[in-house]
Scaffold this motif. Structure first.
Motif, PDB file in Angstrom:
ATOM      1  N   PRO A 189       0.804  -1.229   0.000  1.00 15.01           N
ATOM      2  CA  PRO A 189       0.000   0.000   0.000  1.00 15.01           C
ATOM      3  C   PRO A 189       0.831   1.270   0.000  1.00 15.01           C
ATOM      4  CG  PRO A 189      -0.775  -1.542   1.681  1.00 15.01           C
ATOM      5  CD  PRO A 189       0.546  -2.049   1.197  1.00 15.01           C
ATOM      6  N   LYS A 190       1.966   1.248   0.693  1.00 16.01           N
ATOM      7  CA  LYS A 190       2.734   2.472   0.894  1.00 16.01           C
ATOM      8  C   LYS A 190       4.234   2.195   0.747  1.00 16.01           C
ATOM      9  CE  LYS A 190       1.913   6.855   2.258  1.00 16.01           C
ATOM     10  NZ  LYS A 190       0.884   7.737   1.658  1.00 16.01           N
ATOM     11  N   PRO A 191       4.726   2.030  -0.490  1.00 20.47           N
ATOM     12  CA  PRO A 191       6.176   1.942  -0.654  1.00 20.47           C
ATOM     13  C   PRO A 191       6.822   3.251  -0.198  1.00 20.47           C
ATOM     14  CG  PRO A 191       5.006   1.422  -2.699  1.00 20.47           C
ATOM     15  CD  PRO A 191       4.009   2.015  -1.766  1.00 20.47           C
ATOM     16  N   ILE A 192       8.106   3.246  -0.010  1.00 20.51           N
ATOM     17  CA  ILE A 192       8.824   4.482   0.302  1.00 20.51           C
ATOM     18  C   ILE A 192       8.950   5.342  -0.950  1.00 20.51           C
ATOM     19  CG2 ILE A 192      10.956   5.476   1.234  1.00 20.51           C
ATOM     20  CD1 ILE A 192       9.286   3.879   3.262  1.00 20.51           C
ATOM     21  N   VAL A 193       9.203   4.684  -2.102  1.00 14.81           N
ATOM     22  CA  VAL A 193       9.362   5.393  -3.377  1.00 14.81           C
ATOM     23  C   VAL A 193       9.131   4.387  -4.497  1.00 14.81           C
ATOM     24  CG1 VAL A 193      11.868   4.997  -3.394  1.00 14.81           C
ATOM     25  CG2 VAL A 193      10.916   6.874  -4.738  1.00 14.81           C
ATOM     26  N   LYS A 218       2.461   0.500 -16.465  1.00 13.16           N
ATOM     27  CA  LYS A 218       3.619   0.665 -15.577  1.00 13.16           C
ATOM     28  C   LYS A 218       3.321   1.701 -14.486  1.00 13.16           C
ATOM     29  CE  LYS A 218       6.288  -1.704 -18.544  1.00 13.16           C
ATOM     30  NZ  LYS A 218       6.642  -3.118 -18.351  1.00 13.16           N
ATOM     31  N   GLY A 219       2.609   2.774 -14.870  1.00 11.03           N
ATOM     32  CA  GLY A 219       2.280   3.819 -13.904  1.00 11.03           C
ATOM     33  C   GLY A 219       1.356   3.359 -12.803  1.00 11.03           C
ATOM     34  N   GLY A 220       0.843   2.148 -12.922  1.00 13.72           N
ATOM     35  CA  GLY A 220      -0.013   1.591 -11.880  1.00 13.72           C
ATOM     36  C   GLY A 220       0.700   1.300 -10.582  1.00 13.72           C
ATOM     37  N   ILE A 221       2.037   1.391 -10.564  1.00 15.24           N
ATOM     38  CA  ILE A 221       2.753   1.173  -9.292  1.00 15.24           C
ATOM     39  C   ILE A 221       2.804   2.449  -8.456  1.00 15.24           C
ATOM     40  CG2 ILE A 221       4.163  -0.643 -10.350  1.00 15.24           C
ATOM     41  CD1 ILE A 221       6.592   1.298  -9.995  1.00 15.24           C
ATOM     42  N   TYR A 222       2.442   3.595  -9.041  1.00 15.58           N
ATOM     43  CA  TYR A 222       2.442   4.845  -8.273  1.00 15.58           C
ATOM     44  C   TYR A 222       1.324   4.818  -7.241  1.00 15.58           C
ATOM     45  CZ  TYR A 222       5.617   6.912 -11.793  1.00 15.58           C
ATOM     46  OH  TYR A 222       6.686   7.205 -12.612  1.00 15.58           O
ATOM     47  N   LEU A 229       8.889   8.462  -9.372  1.00 20.50           N
ATOM     48  CA  LEU A 229      10.022   8.878 -10.186  1.00 20.50           C
ATOM     49  C   LEU A 229       9.998   8.189 -11.546  1.00 20.50           C
ATOM     50  CD1 LEU A 229      12.896   8.726  -7.533  1.00 20.50           C
ATOM     51  CD2 LEU A 229      11.124  10.457  -7.852  1.00 20.50           C
ATOM     52  N   SER A 230      10.658   8.820 -12.512  1.00 21.88           N
ATOM     53  CA  SER A 230      10.814   8.233 -13.836  1.00 21.88           C
ATOM     54  C   SER A 230      12.065   8.818 -14.480  1.00 21.88           C
ATOM     55  CB  SER A 230       9.603   8.536 -14.723  1.00 21.88           C
ATOM     56  OG  SER A 230       9.844   8.189 -16.074  1.00 21.88           O
ATOM     57  N   VAL A 231      12.708   8.018 -15.328  1.00 20.00           N
ATOM     58  CA  VAL A 231      13.742   8.582 -16.179  1.00 20.00           C
ATOM     59  C   VAL A 231      13.052   9.417 -17.255  1.00 20.00           C
ATOM     60  CG1 VAL A 231      15.272   6.612 -15.790  1.00 20.00           C
ATOM     61  CG2 VAL A 231      13.783   6.621 -17.794  1.00 20.00           C
ATOM     62  N   LYS A 232      13.814  10.249 -17.942  1.00 22.44           N
ATOM     63  CA  LYS A 232      13.252  10.997 -19.059  1.00 22.44           C
ATOM     64  C   LYS A 232      12.891  10.015 -20.164  1.00 22.44           C
ATOM     65  CE  LYS A 232      14.126  14.822 -22.241  1.00 22.44           C
ATOM     66  NZ  LYS A 232      15.099  15.849 -22.713  1.00 22.44           N
ATOM     67  N   GLN A 233      11.612  10.015 -20.548  1.00 21.75           N
ATOM     68  CA  GLN A 233      11.123   9.037 -21.511  1.00 21.75           C
ATOM     69  C   GLN A 233      11.114   9.615 -22.931  1.00 21.75           C
ATOM     70  OE1 GLN A 233      10.617   6.000 -20.591  1.00 21.75           O
ATOM     71  NE2 GLN A 233      10.313   6.159 -18.375  1.00 21.75           N
ATOM     72  N   GLU A 234      11.434   8.771 -23.902  1.00 18.60           N
ATOM     73  CA  GLU A 234      11.300   9.203 -25.292  1.00 18.60           C
ATOM     74  C   GLU A 234       9.830   9.366 -25.660  1.00 18.60           C
ATOM     75  OE1 GLU A 234      13.391   6.638 -27.924  1.00 18.60           O
ATOM     76  OE2 GLU A 234      15.339   6.965 -26.961  1.00 18.60           O
ATOM     77  N   ALA A 235       8.970   8.559 -25.064  1.00 20.07           N
ATOM     78  CA  ALA A 235       7.524   8.648 -25.268  1.00 20.07           C
ATOM     79  C   ALA A 235       6.855   8.037 -24.046  1.00 20.07           C
ATOM     80  CB  ALA A 235       7.100   7.906 -26.533  1.00 20.07           C
ATOM     81  N   VAL A 247      -3.406   9.694  -8.693  1.00 23.87           N
ATOM     82  CA  VAL A 247      -3.420   9.096  -7.348  1.00 23.87           C
ATOM     83  C   VAL A 247      -2.829  10.031  -6.302  1.00 23.87           C
ATOM     84  CG1 VAL A 247      -3.367   6.732  -8.215  1.00 23.87           C
ATOM     85  CG2 VAL A 247      -1.206   7.911  -7.711  1.00 23.87           C
ATOM     86  N   GLY A 248      -2.427  11.231  -6.719  1.00 26.84           N
ATOM     87  CA  GLY A 248      -1.850  12.173  -5.765  1.00 26.84           C
ATOM     88  C   GLY A 248      -0.447  11.811  -5.343  1.00 26.84           C
ATOM     89  N   ALA A 249       0.384  11.392  -6.313  1.00 26.24           N
ATOM     90  CA  ALA A 249       1.778  11.056  -6.028  1.00 26.24           C
ATOM     91  C   ALA A 249       2.676  12.144  -6.604  1.00 26.24           C
ATOM     92  CB  ALA A 249       2.134   9.715  -6.647  1.00 26.24           C
ATOM     93  N   PRO A 250       3.586  12.704  -5.835  1.00 24.78           N
ATOM     94  CA  PRO A 250       4.502  13.729  -6.357  1.00 24.78           C
ATOM     95  C   PRO A 250       5.417  13.129  -7.422  1.00 24.78           C
ATOM     96  CG  PRO A 250       5.121  13.074  -4.126  1.00 24.78           C
ATOM     97  CD  PRO A 250       3.808  12.430  -4.397  1.00 24.78           C
ATOM     98  N   PHE A 251       5.375  13.695  -8.633  1.00 25.08           N
ATOM     99  CA  PHE A 251       6.067  13.126  -9.785  1.00 25.08           C
ATOM    100  C   PHE A 251       7.356  13.880 -10.078  1.00 25.08           C
ATOM    101  CE2 PHE A 251       6.682  12.856 -14.472  1.00 25.08           C
ATOM    102  CZ  PHE A 251       6.834  11.481 -14.590  1.00 25.08           C
ATOM    103  N   GLU A 252       8.408  13.136 -10.429  1.00 23.30           N
ATOM    104  CA  GLU A 252       9.691  13.758 -10.762  1.00 23.30           C
ATOM    105  C   GLU A 252      10.362  12.996 -11.891  1.00 23.30           C
ATOM    106  OE1 GLU A 252      14.198  14.369  -8.929  1.00 23.30           O
ATOM    107  OE2 GLU A 252      12.596  13.600  -7.635  1.00 23.30           O
ATOM    108  N   VAL A 253      10.824  13.720 -12.902  1.00 23.35           N
ATOM    109  CA  VAL A 253      11.715  13.150 -13.911  1.00 23.35           C
ATOM    110  C   VAL A 253      13.135  13.348 -13.397  1.00 23.35           C
ATOM    111  CG1 VAL A 253      12.532  13.286 -16.280  1.00 23.35           C
ATOM    112  CG2 VAL A 253      10.102  13.619 -15.788  1.00 23.35           C
ATOM    113  N   VAL A 254      13.846  12.258 -13.205  1.00 21.08           N
ATOM    114  CA  VAL A 254      15.141  12.345 -12.508  1.00 21.08           C
ATOM    115  C   VAL A 254      16.210  12.917 -13.433  1.00 21.08           C
ATOM    116  CG1 VAL A 254      14.490  10.379 -11.072  1.00 21.08           C
ATOM    117  CG2 VAL A 254      15.899  10.003 -13.088  1.00 21.08           C
ATOM    118  N   PRO A 255      17.164  13.671 -12.883  1.00 21.18           N
ATOM    119  CA  PRO A 255      18.265  14.207 -13.703  1.00 21.18           C
ATOM    120  C   PRO A 255      19.277  13.121 -14.017  1.00 21.18           C
ATOM    121  CG  PRO A 255      18.562  14.812 -11.408  1.00 21.18           C
ATOM    122  CD  PRO A 255      17.232  14.118 -11.480  1.00 21.18           C
ATOM    123  N   MET A 256      19.968  13.294 -15.124  1.00 18.10           N
ATOM    124  CA  MET A 256      21.039  12.369 -15.491  1.00 18.10           C
ATOM    125  C   MET A 256      22.276  12.672 -14.656  1.00 18.10           C
ATOM    126  SD  MET A 256      21.709   9.875 -17.712  1.00 18.10           S
ATOM    127  CE  MET A 256      20.937  10.076 -19.313  1.00 18.10           C
TER     128      MET A 256
END
Length: 492
Positions: A189-193, A218-222, A229-235, A247-256
């Motif tokens: 129910p509540k992963p850390i990340v 895949k986004g169903g795990i949020y 978190l996610s890497v920068k996606q091509e699509a 679902v009210g999850a803070p979203f971040e595209v991670v830096p390289m």
């Protein structure tokens, strides 16, 4: 379902645990249905897993004690998990870090690790029979169509949860099996990340699937309130952001992260390492275990664990006498591109001149082999046709372990189509594809054989060779088993 007598334990040994576990494997038709569903399986998938969890004595909230880092994606989720586990292990002094991944290479125990080490045979058997006997003692299932014992991956997921809870791990890196929303790992129910590696149309994709539909799965795990978190996606990146917002999850595209030595080879691994750094940073902040420079794009204390990370069977070179084994379980178009780039890099110690290859039935043989050769040729600065001429031998074999037609117990694969296997249909298609891609190649040096042991036996008399093994992690694991490369399985 197999007869109930077959499901009864004879002893509580490791070998008996593997025998019973193998009775839960799905056949080829069921596996194909799962692939075509994109990992959805059926509308009852998660509900059934929750009920299986109840039957072994837990509720979903109990899983929050595992302090989960949940990882999915099409490409790189296993490598990301390995990097993350290594970083967390370096940061939590005296802690226990659980790692659950799939598939295994030589032994099922590899899927469930603590501080990098697989469960011992005794530990695996102990936890297996505790789970098995609890299911046996409470045989009432959620629906009439739900089996008493869950299918293979679900059972291993239950076993991992039980083992990690019993051992009191401080953190768990949990890799999704297939998809996300309907995956059996998606009970916490509540992963850390939660984090998503690169998306793509992988080997589970079928007509009608798009990057957007894959991203939604895949986004169903949020989860609500859990950093997403996610890497920068091509699509598909916008879809992931929408899944998080829904679902009210803070979203971040991670830096390289900047270039730094990595224990896993290939330029693409910097993407996976970047996600692992962000996942680890977020986890450590949440748990109050932060190094002083935790907000840096690459904290200094993360550099060594990234360089020390090992992930057996992925871009791995193992010397053994006259033979140098180049092992990469790449099995999608995207991963075979990366494999080709790695295998023909100047700093690998030399290019391969023998190929052992397999892929699951029904896949495009010419496309997969063509991708490997094209990527290798581009890296080597030549053409695919010229690259093909540098090979001495090409071998296409099944994933059957031994020449007598038997599997090692841990490597038993019920998902192989018996008709395809008997006719060597996939292997013959691969042989034909190789000859079509390499006109003029000596057909006597292109083999379609019924087992991994056959393939290794062809390699042994060839003398000093560099052998690239690719197309299937099951194949890589079988080669490691038959060729005696088990020492290369360690993550230390």
């Amino acid at each position: 379902m197999l007869p109930s007598l077959v499901r009864m334990a004879r002893t509580r040994s490791y070998s008996e645990a593997i025998r019973l576990l193998n009775t839960c494997q799905s056949n080829a038709a069921t596996i194909e249905a799962i692939r075509k569903s994109g990992g959805r399986l059926n509308d009852w998938a998660v509900k059934e897993m929750v009920d299986y969890l109840r039957r072994i004595g837990y509720q979903p909230d109990d899983l929050n004690r595992l302090n989960v880092v949940h990882v999915t994606g099409t490409k790189g989720k296993g490598s990301t998990s390995a990097f993350t586990e290594r970083i967390l292990r370096s940061q939590i002094a005296g802690g226990k870090i659980g790692l659950y991944t799939s598939p295994h290479l030589c032994a099922v125990r590899e899927r469930i690790r603590v501080n990098g080490e697989p469960l011992s045979e005794d530990e695996f058997a102990k936890f297996f029979f505790e789970v098995w006997e609890r299911l046996e003692a409470d045989p009432k299932t959620l629906t009439d169509h739900t089996p008493v014992f869950p299918i293979y991956f679900r059972l291993l997921t239950l076993l991992a949860f039980h083992a990690f809870l019993s051992l009191g791990v401080d953190a768990t890196v949990l890799e999704v099996g297939i998809g996300g929303t309907y995956d059996s790992t998606n009970l916490v129910p509540k992963p850390i990340v939660a984090g998503i590696s690169a998306l793509g149309l992988d080997h589970t994709a079928v007509l009608g699937n798009t990057i957007e539909s894959i991203a939604k799965n895949k986004g169903g795990i949020y989860k609500t309130g859990v950093p997403a978190l996610s890497v920068k996606q091509e699509a598909g990146g916008e879809v992931l952001a929408e899944c998080a917002a829904a679902v009210g999850a803070p979203f971040e595209v991670v830096p390289m992260i900047p270039s730094t030595p990595l224990g896993l080879r290939g330029e693409h691994q910097r993407i996976n390492a970047s996600l692992a750094v962000a996942l680890s940073r977020t986890f450590l902040k949440a748990e109050g275990k932060t190094p002083a420079d935790v907000d840096d794009v690459l904290p200094a204390s993360f550099v060594k664990p990234l360089a020390d990370t090992k992930w057996p069977g992925r871009c791995q070179t193992v010397p053994q006498g006259e033979t140098t084994w180049m092992l990469d379980g790449a099995h999608t178009v995207e991963s075979l591109q990366s494999c080709g780039q790695w295998a023909w890099e100047k700093n690998t110690g030399g290019a391969p001149n023998v190929l052992i290859f397999n892929c699951s039935g029904g896949r495009q043989a010419e496309q997969l082999l063509g991708t490997l050769l094209e990527a290798g040729a581009q890296t080597a600065g030549t053409t695919p046709a010229e690259l093909g001429k540098t090979f001495d031998t090409a071998i296409f074999c099944t994933n059957v372990t031994y020449t007598d037609g038997h599997f090692k117990g841990d490597l038993t694969a019920a998902a192989i189509d018996p008709d395809d296997l008997a006719a060597l249909a996939t292997q013959r298609a691969l042989r034909d594809a190789w000859l079509a891609l390499n006109p003029g190649f000596d057909a006597e040096r292109v083999h379609a054989v019924p087992s991994i042991q056959h393939a290794v036996n062809i390699v042994r008399p060839l003398g000093e060779k560099r052998v690239l093994v690719a197309g299937s992690l099951h194949l890589v694991g079988g080669v490691m088993e038959v060729a005696g490369l088990q020492d290369a399985l360690t993550m230390e």
